[in-house]
Design an enzyme around this catalytic site. Structure first.
Site, PDB file in Angstrom:
ATOM      1  N   ARG A  40       0.852  -1.188   0.000  1.00 50.22           N
ATOM      2  CA  ARG A  40       0.000   0.000   0.000  1.00 50.22           C
ATOM      3  C   ARG A  40       0.894   1.247   0.000  1.00 50.22           C
ATOM      4  O   ARG A  40       1.513   1.579   0.997  1.00 50.22           O
ATOM      5  CB  ARG A  40      -0.929   0.031   1.215  1.00 50.22           C
ATOM      6  CG  ARG A  40      -1.749   1.338   1.273  1.00 50.22           C
ATOM      7  CD  ARG A  40      -2.974   1.264   2.145  1.00 50.22           C
ATOM      8  NE  ARG A  40      -2.704   1.202   3.562  1.00 50.22           N
ATOM      9  CZ  ARG A  40      -3.633   1.409   4.516  1.00 50.22           C
ATOM     10  NH1 ARG A  40      -4.883   1.690   4.175  1.00 50.22           N
ATOM     11  NH2 ARG A  40      -3.310   1.315   5.783  1.00 50.22           N
ATOM     12  N   ASP A  83      -3.465   3.323  14.112  1.00 48.83           N
ATOM     13  CA  ASP A  83      -2.625   3.909  13.078  1.00 48.83           C
ATOM     14  C   ASP A  83      -3.101   5.323  12.797  1.00 48.83           C
ATOM     15  O   ASP A  83      -3.888   5.891  13.556  1.00 48.83           O
ATOM     16  CB  ASP A  83      -2.606   3.034  11.819  1.00 48.83           C
ATOM     17  CG  ASP A  83      -3.967   2.927  11.133  1.00 48.83           C
ATOM     18  OD1 ASP A  83      -4.906   3.677  11.499  1.00 48.83           O
ATOM     19  OD2 ASP A  83      -4.103   2.095  10.223  1.00 48.83           O
TER      20      ASP A  83
END
Length: 501
Positions: free
Chosen positions: A154, A427
């Site tokens: 990603r 995150d």
């Protein structure tokens, strides 16, 4: 170091930043930097002058037409369990050995983009695909096993830059850096990607054109790349068909990204009351509408539908684990029953739970693409029915949001992007929604600035970077305007001092 139009500001890793790799990045930057800038300008214009959200009339013909995405390829047919995490050396080995089918090697929300992390992550992925990856801890060597998970990288979002790679005096797009280096070094045989933060189908079109050109430059057959798009913005939710269509020769599926999606709702509807984030579960009506539309859209087009994150971190407390594992199981059972083809976990200890749930539903099949969910009829009003979630807010919820944000930022400034906080793997997405809710609750007058600053003082005690975290939090949560993201400001003013762009 100068290579054609790319200047390396910082250590030039001889394995990753070869002249050929830099030439490749230079070509991508030269051909696509202008279009990226135009799309980011369009984002800013929409924020400044928002239009009502709804399904686009000009693309109705795409939604009504009969078409499908490219066929599935080896390594991405069965995606029942996917594990996510930053591409550190230890995480890479553990994720590949976790028993998950796919590992999302995350250069975005789970990585603090220090130059060491960005380049080290690329080296780790290169070592993984060439059979050289291992690490030693407490005198014991760990290496990748015989049946590793499939790597899906990603890259960072279109809004971010990489200040250590400069072209004509400006930093180049971080998305092109992460994508380009992985494809060039480690991804030519299995060039699989997750695409974050897309806001519309035009941004998906840009990615598709990048894919086409990158494959042409490297001599990779067109259509080899496969991408899964995270539908994690409220605007993209209205363009799922169109996003799949733009990427149809390269698209593998869509993913339901919970926290970024809710963060996007708050950004686009700052006056809309919502409850504290712990109450914003996937079962509230507007989130159910979003996930059901995602599954039905994907399966109609032959694409995988991947469920959201289970962020729980197993502990040494068996009673707490039993409660948490039961919640994870219920969450995954709901997704499997809805037709999702797989789901995410943040910790190797959750892989068996997720796999067992999907094994029970899938049986011998690798996915549920045959479940077209023709019963689903989601309207724009249902996607926008935010009031269905309620609006309950408490002072403990306020403290939790402040605590999560400042603890996360403190770790991020230390170079860690995936952080264990209060038993959950947090995150950047969870920090974003947490600080947005603080900003919104102040704006709505639910709490006083004095109370917020008192809690902030208390939660900053003991943090390594307390002064920098206070400055950041004040800037992104306590100001008059709501900045669109935390990380660009934190990156530019704290994580790197590179004076370009």
């Amino acid at each position: 170091m100068l290579n054609h139009r790319i200047e390396v500001v910082g250590d030039a890793d001889p394995v990753v930043l070869t002249p050929e790799a830099l030439d490749f990045l230079a070509q991508l930057d030269r051909e696509f930097a202008g279009r990226r800038a135009d799309l980011l300008a369009a984002r800013r214009h929409r924020r400044e002058d928002p239009a009502p959200l709804g399904f686009l009339e000009e693309t109705r013909h795409i939604r009504n037409a009969d078409w499908s995405v490219a066929g599935h390829v080896a390594g991405l047919e069965d995606r029942r369990v996917e594990i996510t995490g930053p591409p550190t050396r230890k995480m890479t080995v553990n994720a590949l050995n976790s028993g998950a089918k796919v590992w999302l090697a995350d250069f975005e929300d789970a990585t603090a983009p220090t130059w060491e992390n960005v380049i080290g992550g690329q080296r780790n992925l290169l070592d993984a695909v060439t059979g050289k990856l291992d690490f030693t801890e407490n005198g014991k060597r760990y290496a990748v096993g015989e049946e590793p998970a499939t790597i899906v990288a990603r890259p960072r979002g279109w809004h971010l830059v990489e200040k250590h790679l400069v072209s004509d005096g400006r930093p180049i797009a971080a998305a092109l850096v992460d994508f380009g280096l992985f494809l060039f070094h480690a991804g030519r045989e299995k060039p699989f990607f997750y695409l974050p933060k897309l806001e519309n189908h035009l941004e998906a079109r840009l990615w598709n054109d990048v894919f086409v050109r990158a494959q042409e430059i490297l001599g990779i057959p067109r259509g080899t790349i496969r991408a899964t798009v995270l539908i994690e913005t409220i605007t993209a939710a209205f363009e799922m068909d169109e996003i799949l269509y733009e990427l149809r020769e390269h698209c593998a599926g869509l993913n339901a990204g919970r926290w970024d999606y809710l963060f996007s709702v708050l950004k686009n509807f700052p006056d809309q009351p919502l409850p504290e984030r712990a109450r914003l579960t996937m079962t509230v009506p507007f989130m159910r509408a979003y996930t059901e539309l995602l599954v039905s859209t994907c399966h109609r087009r032959g694409a995988h539908a991947i469920g959201g994150m289970a962020a729980f971190i197993p502990s040494k407390d068996p009673e707490a684990n039993a409660v948490a594992f039961d919640k994870v199981r219920q969450d995954k059972e709901r997704e499997a029953a809805d037709g999702f083809d797989g789901s995410w976990v943040a910790h190797p200890g959750l892989v068996p739970v997720c796999r067992e749930v999907f094994d029970d539903v899938l049986g011998g099949w690798p996915h549920q693409l045959g479940r077209l969910r023709e019963d689903v009829r989601v309207t724009a009003a249902e996607l926008l029915d935010f009031s269905s979630a309620g609006d309950e807010v408490t002072e403990p919820g306020l403290r939790n949001n402040i605590a999560v944000t400042v603890r996360y930022l403190d770790a991020w400034l230390d170079g860690t992007g995936a952080v264990a906080i209060f038993g959950l793997m947090e995150d950047a997405a969870t920090a974003e929604i947490s600080r947005c809710q603080v900003w919104q609750w102040l704006r709505r007058g639910l709490f006083t600035l004095e109370l917020v600053e008192k809690i902030l003082d208390e939660e900053l005690l003991g943090l390594t970077h307390a002064d920098a975290v206070r400055e950041l939090f004040t800037d992104v949560a306590l100001g008059e305007a709501l900045p669109p993201f935390i990380t660009p400001r934190a990156y530019a003013h704290h994580l790197t001092r590179v004076a370009v762009g």
